[in-house]
Design an enzyme around this catalytic site. Structure first.
Site, short mmCIF file in Angstrom:
data_model
loop_
_atom_site.label_atom_id
_atom_site.label_comp_id
_atom_site.label_asym_id
_atom_site.label_seq_id
_atom_site.Cartn_x
_atom_site.Cartn_y
_atom_site.Cartn_z
N GLU A 143 39.71 36.43 38.30
CA GLU A 143 40.93 36.46 37.47
C GLU A 143 41.02 35.23 36.56
O GLU A 143 41.97 34.44 36.64
CB GLU A 143 42.17 36.58 38.36
CG GLU A 143 42.19 37.86 39.15
CD GLU A 143 43.49 38.08 39.92
OE1 GLU A 143 44.18 37.10 40.21
OE2 GLU A 143 43.81 39.24 40.22
N GLU B 40 39.53 44.73 43.09
CA GLU B 40 40.71 44.52 43.94
C GLU B 40 41.73 45.60 43.64
O GLU B 40 42.04 45.85 42.47
CB GLU B 40 41.40 43.17 43.64
CG GLU B 40 40.69 41.97 44.15
CD GLU B 40 41.49 40.69 43.93
OE1 GLU B 40 42.74 40.74 43.92
OE2 GLU B 40 40.83 39.64 43.76
C1 BG6 Z 1 44.74 38.56 43.09
C2 BG6 Z 1 43.83 37.55 43.70
O1 BG6 Z 1 45.58 37.83 42.25
O2 BG6 Z 1 45.65 39.25 43.84
C3 BG6 Z 1 43.86 37.50 45.20
O3 BG6 Z 1 42.52 37.61 43.23
C4 BG6 Z 1 45.27 37.80 45.69
O4 BG6 Z 1 43.38 36.26 45.59
C5 BG6 Z 1 45.65 39.20 45.26
O5 BG6 Z 1 45.41 37.64 47.06
C6 BG6 Z 1 46.99 39.69 45.74
O6 BG6 Z 1 47.99 38.77 45.46
P1 BG6 Z 1 48.92 38.18 46.62
O7 BG6 Z 1 49.67 37.11 45.99
O8 BG6 Z 1 49.75 39.32 47.07
O9 BG6 Z 1 47.99 37.68 47.67
#
Ligand code: BG6
Length: 468
Positions: free
Chosen positions: A178, A368
């Site tokens: 990201e 993700e």
């Molecule tokens: C993304 C990241 O921003 O989202 C992860 O690459 C992160 O590291 C994921 O954990 C989800 O966000 P959060 O804040 O719910 O953990």
């Protein structure tokens, strides 16, 4: 519809949110280790604390994570049982280079990752490694001001080459997780802390430029050193919708999208897009370029990857905003929200896929996706139907995207094991299909427990996405 035969179904974690063992095996401190849970978290994350240090009485979730450092063998056995085709994790830079500026890597760190990646392959999984998933050695933060310094390019180059020379079992690489987050959460995203009175835009974009050059150098070395492997860029994805058909809203959404795709424009096309001149002008940013930078940037990525949690929305007016994955967005009245106020929009995944593919014509990779939710253990079981619902809707939308003609390498579910949330530092914001017994205050047995979604995802993978 037919899914690609070699489609890579996967699960992801990141070193800084899972490994723990922050002082073991010669590891040095990283920026993420300085970010406490609780009321002081946000100020440190955003770079508003000029010199973050470890403080008495604060709890730092990354120090222990979910103890993946010690538990990885058992965890990989569970992921093998789930049938994962690919496992995504990151390397903690300060485990290999404790201060960041050493020439020679820490042998204990190298041995750890060799063991880990070999174990993945023995368990039948490909490995996708992110070189920098938010973490930067604190030695580089304190000694050089992190990515605001051009010197970081050389340190990262040495780090990347060390990884490529030692981890030949890894076939998929991402340079920066990201990368667009440097603009939105500068300390947690890139180790940038501001001093009073600085032009923050100048610092953020100069840091981004250094990261883009470092990323292109890594691409160049990967292609020379591991010609059968592939390397990609990554953004926090999710296209912006205009709040209304008012042309000013449409223009705003268009420009907000560019704020994120700017990074891929450089990494996938090999040069700065013409629209940046106006942005820099308006923000009073004047970038300092190295002599060879333009040439180096021509080393473009093999694939474009992104995280997707929700779409975003933009208005030319000052309307109520919602929570979401770091990047600010106006509340979209058509969408339901997660427990943490993140909008839920499967169709948005299809739209994002199509827009990115239209723009770059390079294979995409969803690295993700998932739902952060509270889980409850009832009679020893976790029936996370809400997570199954979220994921099956997103996978359906993804299949539509593939049918639309998008070339997609794989789908990777975020936080396949529950881990520390990047935004809030909580454990109770759970994404996993494997539960980890740990609470927000750090207490818990760390025991692992399969959720209902574990078996569901197993059959999704077995059927190559036919059974949802
Ligand atoms: C993304 C990241 O921003 O989202 C992860 O690459 C992160 O590291 C994921 O954990 C989800 O966000 P959060 O804040 O719910 O953990």
């Amino acid at each position: 519809m037919r899914m690609p035969k070699e489609f890579l179904w996967g699960g992801a974690i990141a070193a800084n949110q899972a490994e723990g063992a922050f002082r073991e095996g010669g590891r040095g401190l990283s920026n993420i280790d300085m970010i406490p849970h609780g009321k002081n978290r946000q100020a440190v994350k955003l770079g508003n604390v000029p010199h973050p240090t470890l403080m008495e009485g604060e709890y730092y979730p990354s120090h222990t994570g979910i103890d993946f450092y010690h538990c990885f063998k058992e965890d990989l056995a569970l992921l093998k049982e789930m049938g994962l085709k690919i496992f995504r994790t990151s390397i903690s830079w300060s485990r290999l280079f404790p201060n960041g500026d050493e020439q020679v890597p820490n042998t204990a760190g190298l041995a750890y990752y060799k063991d880990l990646f070999k174990a993945c392959r023995r368990n039948g999984m490909e490995v996708l490694v992110t070189l920098a998933h938010f973490d930067v050695p604190m030695g580089l933060v304190e000694g050089y001001g992190s990515w605001r310094s051009r010197k970081l390019i050389d340190f990262f180059e040495n780090y990347a080459k060390t990884c490529f020379a030692n981890f030949e079992e890894v076939n998929y690489w991402i340079t920066f997780n990201e990368i667009n987050i440097v603009l939105h959460s500068p300390f947690s995203g890139a180790g940038i802390a501001f001093q009073p009175g600085e032009n923050q835009e100048q610092i953020k974009y100069q840091a981004a430029h250094h990261m883009l050059v470092a990323s292109a150098k890594a691409v160049k070395h990967l292609h020379a050193m591991l010609p059968n492997a592939q390397i990609g860029c990554m953004i926090a994805g999710g296209s912006f919708y205009p709040y209304s058909p008012d042309p000013d809203d449409v223009l705003k959404a268009y420009n907000e999208d560019r704020g994120n795709t700017f990074f891929i424009d450089v990494q996938a096309r090999g040069y700065y897009p013409s629209y940046t001149a106006r942005i820099f002008n308006e923000k009073n940013v004047s970038l300092i370029w190295g002599e060879d930078d333009a040439e180096i940037l021509k080393n473009t990525v093999d694939f474009v990857s992104f995280s997707y949690y929700s779409s975003r929305c933009a208005s030319s007016k000052d309307l109520e905003s919602n929570e979401g994955n770091v990047v600010k967005s106006v509340k979209n009245p058509y969408l339901k929200m997660s427990d943490w106020g993140w909008p839920i929009d499967p169709v948005g995944l299809r739209i994002t896929m199509n827009q990115l593919y239209d723009r770059y014509q390079k294979p995409l990779f969803i690295v993700e996706n998932g739902l952060g939710a509270k889980d409850e253990i009832i009679d020893g079981k976790i029936s996370d139907d809400y997570r199954i619902e979220y994921m099956s809707q997103h996978i359906k939308a993804m299949k539509d995207g593939i049918e639309d003609g998008v070339e997609l390498l794989g789908y990777i579910s975020w936080g396949i094991l529950d881990l520390v949330a990047a935004s809030t530092g909580e454990m109770s914001k759970r994404y996993g299909m494997i539960y980890v017994d740990k609470k927000d205050d750090g207490s818990g047995s760390l025991e692992r427990l399969k959720k209902k979604s574990f078996t569901w995802y197993q059959s999704v993978i077995q059927s190559n996405g036919a059974v949802l």
